[in-house]
Every structure is written in structure tokens, then in C-alpha cells.
Design a protein around this motif. Structure first.
Motif, short mmCIF file in Angstrom:
data_model
loop_
_atom_site.label_atom_id
_atom_site.label_comp_id
_atom_site.label_asym_id
_atom_site.label_seq_id
_atom_site.Cartn_x
_atom_site.Cartn_y
_atom_site.Cartn_z
N ASP A 282 32.66 36.97 32.29
CA ASP A 282 33.80 36.92 33.19
C ASP A 282 33.40 37.42 34.57
OD1 ASP A 282 36.37 36.41 33.93
OD2 ASP A 282 37.28 37.62 32.35
N ARG B 12 42.75 40.81 36.76
CA ARG B 12 41.56 40.44 37.52
C ARG B 12 41.91 40.17 38.98
NH1 ARG B 12 39.13 35.36 35.23
NH2 ARG B 12 39.48 36.59 33.34
N GLY C 17 38.42 32.23 34.88
CA GLY C 17 38.33 31.66 33.54
C GLY C 17 37.94 30.21 33.49
N HIS D 54 45.40 36.33 33.91
CA HIS D 54 44.36 36.80 34.83
C HIS D 54 44.92 37.75 35.89
CE1 HIS D 54 41.73 33.93 32.98
NE2 HIS D 54 42.44 32.89 33.40
#
Length: 235
Positions: free
Chosen positions: A160, A109, A197, A106
Motif C-alpha cells: 500500500d 490514508r 488501492g 481509504h
């Protein structure tokens, strides 16, 4: 007439001499009695249990140390309120202790412009979700956050944070009303409990929409009549 024995001045032949095997006098020749050794079966059983317990604990630790997860480690100092750039994150493998570390998958992100450090991060820090705060330019005047609890089939499986979606009213069975789009391009602000997530089976999603339709979306969502459709290429 009795013949008297004459003393010769020598000791009798059978007289015991000091230091001989048969001598009974003197403290050096006396031995203290030895008491039989006491047996304590309870202590022996306790020792065995402690040994077995230690062996079991060691085995569990060894087995647990084999469960490794990927996490983000901060490599440079980042002040509170600053962005976390990609070059400040590296992957480490750590034991799975149940702590909600942010997975290295991640990292991109986390590096988005709307994510900032909530506290000062020092080199070597293992990143957890509570250390990151998300600021959205869209969450301003005329905007509102609406929480949705979606079921399987009411949201894309790959949904997401940061995605753009349509928020659609899906009437229940027996309702003659037709479905319609309530928000054309809503921003997915949060997934699940906020950790990247972590949508999980609950299907909890927070979207940012115009405040003019927020109440309508919330009302339909409470009846399970809301679905979201992904908008590929937007976001």
C-alpha cells in the motif's frame, strides 16, 4: 265530346313536399363523400419500435441504478493546500458511473499528513484522486523517485502507499550474481495510476530511494530483476 278536368287548386297527391324523405333539392340534403381512411403500416411499426426502445432504456436505467459504490463526500470547506481531516469526510453510496471516486475505505490514508487538497473542496464534493496531492518530506535533496513494474511474486499482495519496503536485486536465471538489498527502507510513494488501492494487474509501484542507488535500481527494474519486500511495523 271530351270532358276536361277541372282544376281544383290542390297539388297532386304524389307531389313531393319540401322536407320529405324523397326531396332532392336544397344543399342541406346533400352529403359530402367520405374518403376511406389511409393506412400507414410504416408509421405504426415506428411507433412500436419507439415504445420498445423506451421500455428497454428504462429497464437499463433501473438495473444500472442498482450498482452502488462507496465514496467520500466532503462535509466542510477545505482550502487548496490544506489537509483533509477524517472529520471532514463521510460515506455516501452513489451509482457506479465509472468515475474514479475515492472509496470511503481509504479515508485514513487520505487523512495522512502528506496528503493535501489540490483544489478548494466545498461541502458536498465527491472526492476523486485528482483532487488530492501527496507531499512527502522524504522527496527532497538526495532523494529520487523510481518507477517499478513488478510481476506477481515480486511484491507483497497487500502493498500500500506509505509502506516501507526493501528493494532487492533478484538476478535472472543463469546469472551467477547473488541477490542483494539495494534500498533498506524505501517509501512506497505511488501504487498503480496513483489512485488509492489501484495497483491492478500491472504492478506499477513508485518508490522513493536515495539518489545514489536510483540508477542501479532503474537498470535492474528494466530487466525485471527487482523485487520489493514489505517491512511490517514501519511506515
Amino acid at each position: 265530346m271530351r270532358t276536361s278536368e277541372k282544376s281544383t287548386g290542390r297539388a297532386p297527391v304524389n307531389a313531393e313536399r319540401p322536407g320529405s324523405a324523397g326531396a332532392l333539392s336544397g344543399p342541406a340534403s346533400r352529403k359530402l363523400p367520405i374518403s376511406p381512411r389511409e393506412r400507414r403500416p410504416a408509421l405504426a411499426a415506428l411507433a412500436v419500435l419507439l415504445i420498445l426502445g423506451g421500455a428497454l432504456a428504462t429497464t437499463l436505467l433501473v438495473m444500472r441504478s442498482g450498482d452502488r459504490v462507496s465514496a467520500i463526500q466532503i462535509t466542510q470547506k477545505i482550502g487548496a493546500g490544506q489537509r483533509i481531516p477524517l472529520e471532514a469526510m463521510r460515506e455516501v453510496q452513489i451509482a457506479d458511473t465509472g468515475i474514479g471516486y475515492v472509496s470511503f475505505t481509504h479515508r485514513e490514508r487520505i487523512a495522512k499528513e502528506n496528503n493535501h487538497a489540490l483544489v478548494t473542496l466545498l461541502p458536498g464534493t465527491l472526492l476523486i484522486r485528482d483532487m488530492v496531492v501527496s507531499f512527502s518530506d522524504e522527496l527532497g535533496p538526495g532523494k529520487a523517485q523510481v518507477g517499478l513494474s513488478l510481476k506477481p511474486g515480486q511484491m507483497p499482495a497487500t502493498l500500500d502507499e506509505g509502506d516501507r519496503v526493501q528493494v532487492i536485486h533478484v538476478p535472472g536465471k543463469g546469472n551467477a550474481e547473488r541477490g542483494r538489498v539495494l534500498a533498506q527502507s524505501a517509501l512506497v510513494h505511488r501504487i498503480g495510476d496513483g489512485r488509492p488501492g489501484s495497483s491492478g494487474p500491472s504492478g506499477r509501484v513508485t518508490v522513493i530511494v536515495d539518489s545514489t542507488v536510483a540508477a542501479t535500481i532503474a537498470a535492474y527494474a528494466s530487466n525485471g530483476e527487482i523485487a520489493v519486500a514489505g517491512l511490517p511495523g514501519e511506515g
